[in-house]
Design a protein around this motif. Structure first.
Motif, short mmCIF file in Angstrom:
data_model
loop_
_atom_site.label_atom_id
_atom_site.label_comp_id
_atom_site.label_asym_id
_atom_site.label_seq_id
_atom_site.Cartn_x
_atom_site.Cartn_y
_atom_site.Cartn_z
N LYS A 53 0.75 -1.28 0.09
CA LYS A 53 -0.08 0.13 0.04
C LYS A 53 0.79 1.26 0.00
O LYS A 53 1.99 1.17 0.68
CB LYS A 53 -0.92 -0.16 1.11
CG LYS A 53 -2.04 -1.18 1.28
CD LYS A 53 -2.78 -1.06 2.54
CE LYS A 53 -3.75 -2.33 2.59
NZ LYS A 53 -4.43 -2.55 3.87
N ALA A 54 0.50 2.08 -0.75
CA ALA A 54 1.23 3.52 -0.59
C ALA A 54 1.13 4.08 0.55
O ALA A 54 0.04 4.00 1.37
CB ALA A 54 0.67 4.29 -1.96
N PRO A 55 2.28 4.65 1.08
CA PRO A 55 1.97 5.45 2.35
C PRO A 55 1.14 6.52 2.41
O PRO A 55 0.79 7.26 1.27
CB PRO A 55 3.32 5.92 2.43
CG PRO A 55 4.17 5.86 1.20
CD PRO A 55 3.32 4.75 0.40
N LEU A 133 -0.46 10.10 19.08
CA LEU A 133 -0.50 10.37 17.96
C LEU A 133 -0.96 9.43 17.24
O LEU A 133 -1.01 8.07 17.50
CB LEU A 133 1.07 10.38 17.47
CG LEU A 133 1.08 10.90 15.83
CD1 LEU A 133 2.39 11.88 15.56
CD2 LEU A 133 1.48 9.72 14.94
N LEU A 134 -2.19 9.75 16.14
CA LEU A 134 -2.85 8.74 15.44
C LEU A 134 -2.52 9.20 13.98
O LEU A 134 -2.93 10.45 13.67
CB LEU A 134 -4.41 8.86 15.96
CG LEU A 134 -5.39 7.92 15.01
CD1 LEU A 134 -4.82 6.31 14.85
CD2 LEU A 134 -6.66 8.15 15.31
N HIS A 135 -2.07 8.26 13.15
CA HIS A 135 -1.90 8.61 11.75
C HIS A 135 -2.61 7.27 10.93
O HIS A 135 -2.40 6.23 11.29
CB HIS A 135 -0.34 8.51 11.33
CG HIS A 135 -0.15 8.76 10.11
ND1 HIS A 135 -0.50 9.97 9.26
CD2 HIS A 135 0.24 7.80 9.13
CE1 HIS A 135 -0.25 9.68 8.12
NE2 HIS A 135 0.22 8.36 7.85
N GLY A 136 -3.52 7.99 10.09
CA GLY A 136 -4.32 6.96 9.43
C GLY A 136 -5.92 7.12 9.75
O GLY A 136 -5.90 7.29 10.94
N THR A 137 -6.84 6.93 8.90
CA THR A 137 -8.13 7.04 8.98
C THR A 137 -8.81 5.59 8.74
O THR A 137 -9.99 5.60 9.02
CB THR A 137 -8.65 8.00 7.97
OG1 THR A 137 -8.46 7.82 6.92
CG2 THR A 137 -8.30 9.19 8.62
N VAL A 138 -8.11 4.68 8.34
CA VAL A 138 -8.71 3.06 7.90
C VAL A 138 -8.10 2.26 8.55
O VAL A 138 -7.04 2.13 8.89
CB VAL A 138 -8.65 3.11 6.29
CG1 VAL A 138 -9.18 1.58 5.89
CG2 VAL A 138 -9.07 4.10 5.57
N ALA A 139 -9.41 1.49 9.26
CA ALA A 139 -8.35 0.21 9.95
C ALA A 139 -7.61 -0.55 9.49
O ALA A 139 -7.96 -0.94 8.25
CB ALA A 139 -9.67 -0.72 10.56
N GLY A 140 -6.60 -0.88 10.03
CA GLY A 140 -5.47 -1.87 9.27
C GLY A 140 -4.65 -0.84 8.51
O GLY A 140 -3.18 -1.53 8.03
N SER A 141 -4.62 0.62 8.60
CA SER A 141 -3.81 1.24 8.05
C SER A 141 -3.29 2.60 8.97
O SER A 141 -3.37 3.72 8.57
CB SER A 141 -4.24 1.77 6.64
OG SER A 141 -4.28 0.86 5.72
#
Length: 163
Positions: A53-55, A133-141
């Motif tokens: 997956k692209a970062p 810190l939370l980065h990403g909005t989709v579970a698993g990413s």
């Protein structure tokens, strides 16, 4: 595997460092120490990167953070687990041993008014505070970092980003 010669190392232990900045993609770097394993002639495999997956870029839409209870404007964050390992050769045995950890981090935030957050007092008194810190909005990413007892050491001023 380089040019059909594969080298392995056994009993590996290591360290990880992370860097997150809105100027680039999140980056994890790893370093390891392990025991020598004999090299073998092994055909080079074909990498299957179909699931890669692209970062997700660091941005206000993808990333949120809080330091000592304030959702500060952060321009740079990094940490180093600081794992220390040594090669330990003994009679009849050789191992890689974990001997210490000295976790450190660095954060660059936009300065706030004293009424908003008195950073000088926090540093001077050695107060402990929460960092998340939370980065990403989709579970698993998602990457979620929680540090329940962060102590700030020192401050310095830096040039502001161009407006």
């Amino acid at each position: 595997n380089i040019d059909g010669k594969q080298r392995i190392f056994k009993g590996a232990k290591g360290n990880v460092k992370a860097k997150l900045s809105p100027k680039g993609d999140p980056l994890l770097s790893f370093s390891f120490i392990g025991l020598y394993g004999a090299a073998t002639d092994t055909p080079i495999g074909v990498a299957n990167i179909a699931a890669w997956k692209a970062p997700i870029g660091i941005s206000p839409q993808n990333t949120s953070a809080s330091l000592h209870g304030l959702s500060a404007n952060i321009s740079d964050f990094s940490f180093d687990f600081g794992n220390k390992m040594v090669y330990r050769p003994l009679i009849n045995s050789e191992t890689v041993q974990f001997i210490d950890r000295s976790t450190t981090g660095s954060i660059t935030i936009e300065e706030t008014s004293v009424a908003t957050k008195d950073w000088d007092s926090i540093v001077r008194t050695g107060s402990l505070g929460f960092f998340s810190l939370l980065h990403g909005t989709v579970a698993g990413s998602r990457i979620y970092i929680q540090c329940p007892a962060v102590q700030l050491h020192g401050m310095s001023s830096a040039e502001a980003w161009p407006k």
